[in-house]
Design a protein around this motif. Sequence first.
Motif, PDB file in Angstrom:
ATOM      1  N   GLU A 261       0.851  -1.183   0.000  1.00 27.07           N
ATOM      2  CA  GLU A 261       0.000   0.000   0.000  1.00 27.07           C
ATOM      3  C   GLU A 261       0.888   1.235   0.000  1.00 27.07           C
ATOM      4  O   GLU A 261       1.744   1.401   0.873  1.00 27.07           O
ATOM      5  CB  GLU A 261      -0.932  -0.006   1.205  1.00 27.07           C
ATOM      6  N   ILE A 262       0.678   2.107  -0.974  1.00 29.77           N
ATOM      7  CA  ILE A 262       1.503   3.298  -1.156  1.00 29.77           C
ATOM      8  C   ILE A 262       0.663   4.530  -0.852  1.00 29.77           C
ATOM      9  O   ILE A 262      -0.425   4.709  -1.415  1.00 29.77           O
ATOM     10  CB  ILE A 262       2.035   3.395  -2.603  1.00 29.77           C
ATOM     11  N   SER A 263       1.149   5.373   0.021  1.00 27.13           N
ATOM     12  CA  SER A 263       0.433   6.603   0.359  1.00 27.13           C
ATOM     13  C   SER A 263       0.573   7.624  -0.758  1.00 27.13           C
ATOM     14  O   SER A 263       1.584   7.659  -1.470  1.00 27.13           O
ATOM     15  CB  SER A 263       0.978   7.199   1.657  1.00 27.13           C
ATOM     16  N   ALA A 264      -0.445   8.469  -0.904  1.00 31.01           N
ATOM     17  CA  ALA A 264      -0.337   9.603  -1.825  1.00 31.01           C
ATOM     18  C   ALA A 264       0.601  10.639  -1.220  1.00 31.01           C
ATOM     19  O   ALA A 264       0.648  10.818   0.003  1.00 31.01           O
ATOM     20  CB  ALA A 264      -1.714  10.203  -2.066  1.00 31.01           C
ATOM     21  N   PHE A 265       1.370  11.297  -2.069  1.00 35.53           N
ATOM     22  CA  PHE A 265       2.273  12.356  -1.613  1.00 35.53           C
ATOM     23  C   PHE A 265       1.635  13.700  -1.954  1.00 35.53           C
ATOM     24  O   PHE A 265       1.484  14.046  -3.131  1.00 35.53           O
ATOM     25  CB  PHE A 265       3.646  12.235  -2.284  1.00 35.53           C
ATOM     26  N   LYS A 266       1.249  14.454  -0.930  1.00 36.68           N
ATOM     27  CA  LYS A 266       0.681  15.784  -1.158  1.00 36.68           C
ATOM     28  C   LYS A 266       1.811  16.795  -1.057  1.00 36.68           C
ATOM     29  O   LYS A 266       2.332  17.073   0.030  1.00 36.68           O
ATOM     30  CB  LYS A 266      -0.409  16.090  -0.143  1.00 36.68           C
ATOM     31  N   ILE A 267       2.194  17.329  -2.208  1.00 36.14           N
ATOM     32  CA  ILE A 267       3.375  18.192  -2.273  1.00 36.14           C
ATOM     33  C   ILE A 267       2.987  19.665  -2.376  1.00 36.14           C
ATOM     34  O   ILE A 267       3.786  20.548  -2.117  1.00 36.14           O
ATOM     35  CB  ILE A 267       4.267  17.734  -3.449  1.00 36.14           C
ATOM     36  N   GLY A 268       1.753  19.954  -2.722  1.00 31.71           N
ATOM     37  CA  GLY A 268       1.300  21.334  -2.850  1.00 31.71           C
ATOM     38  C   GLY A 268      -0.169  21.377  -3.203  1.00 31.71           C
ATOM     39  O   GLY A 268      -0.867  20.355  -3.221  1.00 31.71           O
ATOM     40  N   LYS A 269      -0.671  22.561  -3.506  1.00 31.14           N
ATOM     41  CA  LYS A 269      -2.076  22.758  -3.849  1.00 31.14           C
ATOM     42  C   LYS A 269      -2.406  22.086  -5.177  1.00 31.14           C
ATOM     43  O   LYS A 269      -1.638  22.160  -6.136  1.00 31.14           O
ATOM     44  CB  LYS A 269      -2.364  24.260  -3.946  1.00 31.14           C
ATOM     45  N   LEU A 270      -3.567  21.440  -5.223  1.00 31.05           N
ATOM     46  CA  LEU A 270      -4.021  20.791  -6.454  1.00 31.05           C
ATOM     47  C   LEU A 270      -4.382  21.850  -7.492  1.00 31.05           C
ATOM     48  O   LEU A 270      -5.231  22.714  -7.253  1.00 31.05           O
ATOM     49  CB  LEU A 270      -5.241  19.914  -6.159  1.00 31.05           C
ATOM     50  N   ILE A 271      -3.715  21.777  -8.661  1.00 30.81           N
ATOM     51  CA  ILE A 271      -3.949  22.732  -9.742  1.00 30.81           C
ATOM     52  C   ILE A 271      -4.555  22.051 -10.969  1.00 30.81           C
ATOM     53  O   ILE A 271      -5.523  22.517 -11.541  1.00 30.81           O
ATOM     54  CB  ILE A 271      -2.636  23.449 -10.141  1.00 30.81           C
ATOM     55  N   ASP A 272      -3.960  20.922 -11.376  1.00 30.59           N
ATOM     56  CA  ASP A 272      -4.349  20.283 -12.639  1.00 30.59           C
ATOM     57  C   ASP A 272      -3.933  18.818 -12.576  1.00 30.59           C
ATOM     58  O   ASP A 272      -2.768  18.508 -12.332  1.00 30.59           O
ATOM     59  CB  ASP A 272      -3.653  21.002 -13.807  1.00 30.59           C
ATOM     60  N   THR A 273      -4.892  17.911 -12.790  1.00 27.14           N
ATOM     61  CA  THR A 273      -4.587  16.478 -12.691  1.00 27.14           C
ATOM     62  C   THR A 273      -4.068  15.881 -13.994  1.00 27.14           C
ATOM     63  O   THR A 273      -3.824  14.676 -14.068  1.00 27.14           O
ATOM     64  CB  THR A 273      -5.848  15.701 -12.251  1.00 27.14           C
ATOM     65  N   THR A 274      -3.871  16.716 -15.036  1.00 26.25           N
ATOM     66  CA  THR A 274      -3.363  16.214 -16.311  1.00 26.25           C
ATOM     67  C   THR A 274      -2.029  15.487 -16.122  1.00 26.25           C
ATOM     68  O   THR A 274      -1.079  16.049 -15.580  1.00 26.25           O
ATOM     69  CB  THR A 274      -3.158  17.366 -17.312  1.00 26.25           C
ATOM     70  N   GLY A 275      -1.965  14.249 -16.576  1.00 25.60           N
ATOM     71  CA  GLY A 275      -0.705  13.516 -16.565  1.00 25.60           C
ATOM     72  C   GLY A 275      -0.347  12.850 -15.253  1.00 25.60           C
ATOM     73  O   GLY A 275       0.730  12.241 -15.147  1.00 25.60           O
ATOM     74  N   ALA A 276      -1.218  12.909 -14.235  1.00 22.22           N
ATOM     75  CA  ALA A 276      -0.870  12.330 -12.935  1.00 22.22           C
ATOM     76  C   ALA A 276      -0.614  10.823 -13.036  1.00 22.22           C
ATOM     77  O   ALA A 276       0.409  10.315 -12.556  1.00 22.22           O
ATOM     78  CB  ALA A 276      -1.977  12.611 -11.922  1.00 22.22           C
ATOM     79  N   GLY A 277      -1.532  10.103 -13.690  1.00 23.94           N
ATOM     80  CA  GLY A 277      -1.338   8.657 -13.857  1.00 23.94           C
ATOM     81  C   GLY A 277      -0.154   8.339 -14.742  1.00 23.94           C
ATOM     82  O   GLY A 277       0.580   7.365 -14.502  1.00 23.94           O
ATOM     83  N   ASP A 278       0.064   9.168 -15.764  1.00 28.51           N
ATOM     84  CA  ASP A 278       1.194   8.955 -16.673  1.00 28.51           C
ATOM     85  C   ASP A 278       2.519   9.121 -15.951  1.00 28.51           C
ATOM     86  O   ASP A 278       3.465   8.341 -16.167  1.00 28.51           O
ATOM     87  CB  ASP A 278       1.130   9.944 -17.838  1.00 28.51           C
ATOM     88  N   LEU A 279       2.609  10.149 -15.101  1.00 28.94           N
ATOM     89  CA  LEU A 279       3.864  10.391 -14.372  1.00 28.94           C
ATOM     90  C   LEU A 279       4.066   9.375 -13.264  1.00 28.94           C
ATOM     91  O   LEU A 279       5.209   9.045 -12.931  1.00 28.94           O
ATOM     92  CB  LEU A 279       3.886  11.821 -13.821  1.00 28.94           C
ATOM     93  N   TYR A 280       2.970   8.864 -12.699  1.00 27.29           N
ATOM     94  CA  TYR A 280       3.111   7.752 -11.746  1.00 27.29           C
ATOM     95  C   TYR A 280       3.774   6.570 -12.453  1.00 27.29           C
ATOM     96  O   TYR A 280       4.739   5.984 -11.947  1.00 27.29           O
ATOM     97  CB  TYR A 280       1.745   7.340 -11.190  1.00 27.29           C
ATOM     98  N   ALA A 281       3.247   6.220 -13.632  1.00 29.91           N
ATOM     99  CA  ALA A 281       3.824   5.103 -14.390  1.00 29.91           C
ATOM    100  C   ALA A 281       5.272   5.378 -14.756  1.00 29.91           C
ATOM    101  O   ALA A 281       6.117   4.468 -14.707  1.00 29.91           O
ATOM    102  CB  ALA A 281       2.993   4.842 -15.646  1.00 29.91           C
TER     103      ALA A 281
END
Length: 331
Positions: A261-281
């Motif tokens: 189980e991997i925790s989400a990393f909250k690094i700053g304010k949410l602006i745009d979810t474009t590419g989130a899954g792609d960059l995870y991969a």
Amino acid sequence: MDRPLDVVGIGNAIVDVLVQTTDNFLETHNLIKGSMTLVDEVEAQKLYQESGPGIETSGGSAANTIAGIAILGGKSSFIGRVRDDQLGKIFLHDIRSVGANFETPFSRKGPGTARCLILVTPDAQRTMCTHLGVSVQLEPEDLDLSIIKDSKVVYLEGYLWDNDAAKRAFIAAAKTSQESGGHVALSLSDSFCVHRHRESFLELVNNHIDILFANEDEITSLFKSSNIESAIKELKKCCNIAIVTRGEAGSIVLEGENLYEISAFKIGKLIDTTGAGDLYAGGFLYAYTQGKPLQECGEIGSICAGRIVTQLGSRSQTSLKELLRRYNKIK
């Protein structure tokens, strides 16, 4: 594996045009917030002209992943079709500029280079209008099999599964990778895409895929499961490694009976979810091809995804390497 390339990606070669807009613009053009709409070339050009200035980058799911791997220092290559037009040249220059290899020749006929107008409203919701253009005309003949043989992992984008020729290209790439001792990874890409092709996706996953990426909606759709727990039971019966991303709930990495189980990393304010899954991969596959443990692969993917949602677009505006150093993931 000791090979010249870490990952080669195969997918739609799309120029992303990211524009900050208003709810009023969406209403004026009858666009449903948060949706992805396929448009023809005429409508694509009209929206492009009326949306105002934006950020233009090489895009498409697999291309974003490949760019992320290159930015992190991995050796990556991309295979996809673009036309010999303005947007095709933008795609070529941009993906090469981050260090990824791209050698697929320009198409000299057919529709123009694919584009995706990504309209981002102040609440960070993204509404996408996509013209797939020449990208979906990928044929087995477009594959450079020597690049696939030279790669530790071939990464396939589920969006291309709508096209029969691209399906044949996928299978040819997967078989070439398997025969040469490489690994085959697949992103399911979209729950509607999974719904359209469930049976053939299951056949692909069971026979050719070593590493599967999906979000919660995609994986429950694939197995017709009512919840993530029952989908996980089915996942354990198929590919060697499976990754399920769950947004703010983090992600799950499966290998046989092992579950991380991997925790989400909250690094700053949410602006745009474009590419989130792609960059995870991208983060995951970068770490995987460097021989890191699966828990750490998931954490690196999660860090990359956590960073990219704090800005507009799928190319990090700060150093991902420095970010990983801050979290003691690389030296």
